[in-house]
Design a protein around this motif. Structure first.
Motif, PDB file in Angstrom:
ATOM      1  N   ARG A 229     -11.113 -33.737  23.487  1.00 45.53           N
ATOM      2  CA  ARG A 229     -10.326 -32.659  22.900  1.00 45.53           C
ATOM      3  C   ARG A 229     -11.133 -31.369  22.831  1.00 45.53           C
ATOM      4  NH1 ARG A 229      -5.823 -34.294  18.779  1.00 45.53           N
ATOM      5  NH2 ARG A 229      -5.100 -32.187  18.469  1.00 45.53           N
ATOM      6  N   VAL A 379      -6.942 -45.944  22.575  1.00 40.88           N
ATOM      7  CA  VAL A 379      -7.156 -45.255  21.300  1.00 40.88           C
ATOM      8  C   VAL A 379      -7.580 -43.810  21.557  1.00 40.88           C
ATOM      9  CG1 VAL A 379      -8.579 -45.167  19.218  1.00 40.88           C
ATOM     10  CG2 VAL A 379      -7.644 -47.349  19.994  1.00 40.88           C
ATOM     11  N   PHE A 382      -4.743 -41.537  22.592  1.00 45.06           N
ATOM     12  CA  PHE A 382      -3.864 -41.037  21.541  1.00 45.06           C
ATOM     13  C   PHE A 382      -4.538 -39.966  20.691  1.00 45.06           C
ATOM     14  CE2 PHE A 382      -1.336 -44.650  22.693  1.00 45.06           C
ATOM     15  CZ  PHE A 382      -0.049 -44.160  22.530  1.00 45.06           C
ATOM     16  N   ILE A 383      -5.888 -39.987  20.661  1.00 44.00           N
ATOM     17  CA  ILE A 383      -6.604 -38.993  19.858  1.00 44.00           C
ATOM     18  C   ILE A 383      -6.539 -37.606  20.482  1.00 44.00           C
ATOM     19  CG2 ILE A 383      -8.927 -38.339  19.047  1.00 44.00           C
ATOM     20  CD1 ILE A 383      -7.795 -40.628  17.466  1.00 44.00           C
ATOM     21  N   GLY A 385      -4.276 -35.908  21.944  1.00 41.53           N
ATOM     22  CA  GLY A 385      -3.078 -35.085  21.848  1.00 41.53           C
ATOM     23  C   GLY A 385      -2.545 -34.714  23.218  1.00 41.53           C
ATOM     24  N   LYS A 399       2.891 -38.567  22.477  1.00 41.41           N
ATOM     25  CA  LYS A 399       1.992 -39.397  21.664  1.00 41.41           C
ATOM     26  C   LYS A 399       2.358 -39.153  20.205  1.00 41.41           C
ATOM     27  CE  LYS A 399      -1.707 -38.361  24.944  1.00 41.41           C
ATOM     28  NZ  LYS A 399      -3.094 -37.891  25.088  1.00 41.41           N
TER      29      LYS A 399
ATOM     30  N   ARG B   2       8.217 -38.694  15.225  1.00 40.74           N
ATOM     31  CA  ARG B   2       7.084 -38.418  14.361  1.00 40.74           C
ATOM     32  C   ARG B   2       5.961 -37.704  15.092  1.00 40.74           C
ATOM     33  NH1 ARG B   2       4.939 -42.716  13.442  1.00 40.74           N
ATOM     34  NH2 ARG B   2       6.527 -44.097  14.241  1.00 40.74           N
ATOM     35  N   LEU B   4       1.922 -36.737  15.822  1.00 36.41           N
ATOM     36  CA  LEU B   4       0.664 -37.486  15.931  1.00 36.41           C
ATOM     37  C   LEU B   4      -0.034 -37.578  14.580  1.00 36.41           C
ATOM     38  CD1 LEU B   4      -1.630 -38.703  17.753  1.00 36.41           C
ATOM     39  CD2 LEU B   4      -2.531 -36.397  17.869  1.00 36.41           C
ATOM     40  N   HIS B   5       0.109 -36.519  13.790  1.00 35.43           N
ATOM     41  CA  HIS B   5      -0.671 -36.455  12.558  1.00 35.43           C
ATOM     42  C   HIS B   5       0.048 -37.048  11.364  1.00 35.43           C
ATOM     43  CE1 HIS B   5      -3.548 -34.220  14.737  1.00 35.43           C
ATOM     44  NE2 HIS B   5      -2.589 -33.454  15.200  1.00 35.43           N
ATOM     45  N   GLY B 175       4.042 -44.800  24.649  1.00 36.94           N
ATOM     46  CA  GLY B 175       4.043 -44.421  23.240  1.00 36.94           C
ATOM     47  C   GLY B 175       3.739 -45.577  22.301  1.00 36.94           C
ATOM     48  N   LEU B 178      -0.608 -48.570  21.263  1.00 36.51           N
ATOM     49  CA  LEU B 178      -1.493 -49.026  20.195  1.00 36.51           C
ATOM     50  C   LEU B 178      -0.856 -50.151  19.381  1.00 36.51           C
ATOM     51  CD1 LEU B 178      -3.218 -45.782  18.922  1.00 36.51           C
ATOM     52  CD2 LEU B 178      -3.966 -47.422  20.645  1.00 36.51           C
ATOM     53  N   LEU B 181      -0.931 -53.304  21.474  1.00 37.25           N
ATOM     54  CA  LEU B 181      -2.280 -53.876  21.549  1.00 37.25           C
ATOM     55  C   LEU B 181      -2.616 -54.621  20.265  1.00 37.25           C
ATOM     56  CD1 LEU B 181      -4.333 -51.042  23.286  1.00 37.25           C
ATOM     57  CD2 LEU B 181      -4.293 -53.435  23.994  1.00 37.25           C
TER      58      LEU B 181
END
Lengths: 400, 400
Positions: A229, A379, A382-383, A385, A399, B2, B4-5, B175, B178, B181
């Motif tokens: 990022r 993981v 998804f971090i 963005g 995401k 929703r 990401l945050h 989407g 996670l 998994l």
């Protein structure tokens, strides 16, 4: 759209894919050979860093005067796949020449950008000559991307999936799987036949999956995602600052490349010039630190953000591996698996290509430790963005 | 959708995923234990084949009288994911009981259908209790599918991707990566902790990729794809013939199960009763023939087509492995890799889940020979066309 049984049209497209892939294999070999030649020359002659302002100014001037849409780089290839737009041959010539010049002068950059643009250009021109319809044009361009990635990194599985995944966020284009597989394997085989070779790094220890290793992996994955990022945000910020500059367009590239020259000539930054292919083996040996991560990240963002030609992937490999190897030794683990995880996760999340990254793990490390790769890659994906290195990617599955 | 945050909602969904996966792990263990118990009993007592007409008639009567929408089987789970429709708890109870009864009486069937329906039912009921919105409901159902597949086959990577891929033709739902998994790894861990165990087959020789081995792989892939096509077409034909029957609905199932009973009691067909887990090791040892392929295929289509409960995956594994091993010995190769390729390619192309199949190769064979798997899986995927085992799959990317 064509039917499964329409063998004639599929066969014709397959022949065009083969032509594009063979041409791309030759181009990748020529590009890799030129890179190792200029890298060898530069390493013996630090004065070549003085060329950076010349190369920088010439690159920006050439693209502004003759480049047209080619200034968009990989994003133009993505647009061409989406819209059927034809790419002019000069895109390949400009990026090949200017990327080799970047590496001769020591700019910190990679290879995949150049390769993908050459592959896209070859595919688009073959498509134009064969007067393909839009959807066949798209398939051929995606195959060209696959041939480029497979050939330049010697990774046929990852190359195949890169063509299926690069143009989107959150989508794998199943329909082109066979063309992309043929393209990537052919491109790689041709480049290797002509003499291209690729370094090998081995993962020497894979701990059993436990609560402890899983927890460490998750923490590492989050760090890798944030570094990716940071990388994309930094390049974007530098480009935006430049775009806002009100004076002559030569001033910012001149200023940027002079800063780079001074850093390379008078500080330890010179270790991070060019491809810095030493970084991955050093990371696997547990000999990297946060200094390596920060230096390579900043120098690459400066080089690519100011307008030099080149790719992002090799620097991302180096940054991620250095970070992973350092984290591994920090917690007392064998550094090879953490370095490999960092190398791939930072790459995959910066480019938004998680499935390609999993395939890359198979290509590069032979299927060792795959549970870790799948978890860490998704993981960190998804971090990062939605804003990756390629701004033209269409967001197909957000995401959340 | 929703953001990401929006950690709170994601965290809540993650807790629900964990609950569903733990429940599914327990259910998978109970199902696997019941299966090995009834299989053991039946193998010592061939007279149990006489139960087939009873089990068949009871199954069809139960589903007709109390089943409601549950008759749709896995397709109902796919619909529930797509539309938010809630699945009643009786679906899980019916399929669990009737599948175990099928195996007690020796019907040729598998396990994944049962597991996926249990996973979908658990997820849907948890979703209903938590009053989830449609998109969260979908994510939870897909995670339930992942937990089911991962737990029942002991393959966490394939399980994760199965939830992302099963509901579509030509799409991977990034989407939910996670959640899927977490679900698959948790379901598998719980089932193993309770005592579930899974056979291991090793690939002992992987020839280097050459023109010859590539050509052989392509021919094999085309054959695997056609066998998968034959399997789905045969089941569909039998079901259509039954649907057209104008008389009492008990007559066709009674006739079908009496035919099965006679075959099992008086011919060599009894080797192919139940799960026939011997087929995969036999194929890896090069001891299978076309007789095995044809017998298992016909008996499974008769069993599942007439209305018995159970899955398709274990029979598809057996059919594909038997075919691959036979083809391998036919051309003088070590049979292990061809058997493994057949096992996975027939499965993956009948269910339209190529990426899951690649992950399955990593789970089952540790990443050995992956170039072959990727090529063979995608070629056979394109051969099968759009009609797979799950008729409710939405075609997102047509095969051309």
């Amino acid at each position: 759209r064509r039917d499964l049984h329409n063998f004639r049209d599929s066969g014709r497209l397959l022949c065009l894919v083969l032509i594009v892939s063979v041409l791309m294999g030759v181009a990748a070999w020529a590009f890799l050979s030129s890179l190792s030649f200029v890298t060898h020359v530069r390493e013996g002659q630090p004065a070549l860093f003085l060329l950076l302002p010349v190369v920088g100014v010439l690159t920006v001037w050439l693209y502004r005067t003759y480049g047209g849409r080619a200034t968009k780089g990989n994003n133009l290839v993505i647009e061409s796949a989406g819209t059927g737009l034809l790419i002019k041959a000069r895109m390949a010539i400009l990026t090949f020449t200017c990327s080799v010049a970047t590496h001769l002068a020591g700019g910190s950059a990679g290879r995949e950008g150049t390769a993908v643009q050459i592959g896209g250009t070859i595919a688009s021109n073959v498509s134009g000559l064969a007067k393909l319809k839009t959807y066949d044009h798209r398939d051929l361009v995606l195959a060209g991307i696959s041939a480029a990635f497979g050939a330049v990194f010697g990774t046929p599985l990852a190359g195949a999936f890169f063509g299926m995944e690069m143009c989107f966020v959150g989508k794998l284009e199943y329909g082109v799987a066979l063309y992309c597989l043929v393209a990537s394997f052919t491109g790689d085989a041709v480049a290797r036949f002509l003499g291209a070779h690729h370094g090998v790094n081995l993962i020497t220890a894979v701990p059993a999956l436990s609560i402890k290793t899983l927890g460490l992996s998750l923490v590492a994955a989050i760090i890798f995602g944030w570094i990716a990022r940071l990388f994309t945000a930094l390049i974007r910020t530098i480009k935006q600052l430049y775009a806002r500059w009100a004076g002559h367009y030569i001033v910012p590239i001149l200023a940027g490349s002079i800063v780079l020259t001074l850093l390379f000539l008078f500080t330890g930054a010179r270790h991070y010039a060019g491809l810095s292919e030493w970084m991955v083996p050093a990371a696997f040996a547990g000999k990297t630190s946060l200094i390596d991560v920060a230096s390579k990240l900043i120098l690459t963002c400066l080089t690519l953000g100011t307008g030099f030609q080149g790719g992002e992937v090799t620097p991302l490999f180096g940054i991620g591996a250095a970070l992973g190897g350092w984290l591994g030794t920090l917690v007392g683990l064998d550094p090879t698996l953490p370095a490999a995880l960092g190398m791939l996760a930072v790459f995959g999340s910066a480019l938004n290509v998680p499935v390609t990254t999993i395939m890359l793990a198979i290509d590069l490390f032979g299927g060792v430790g795959m549970h870790y790769f799948v978890i860490v890659v998704f993981v960190s994906y998804f971090i990062t963005g939605h804003h990756g290195v390629y701004t033209a990617q269409r967001i197909m599955s957000p995401k959340r």
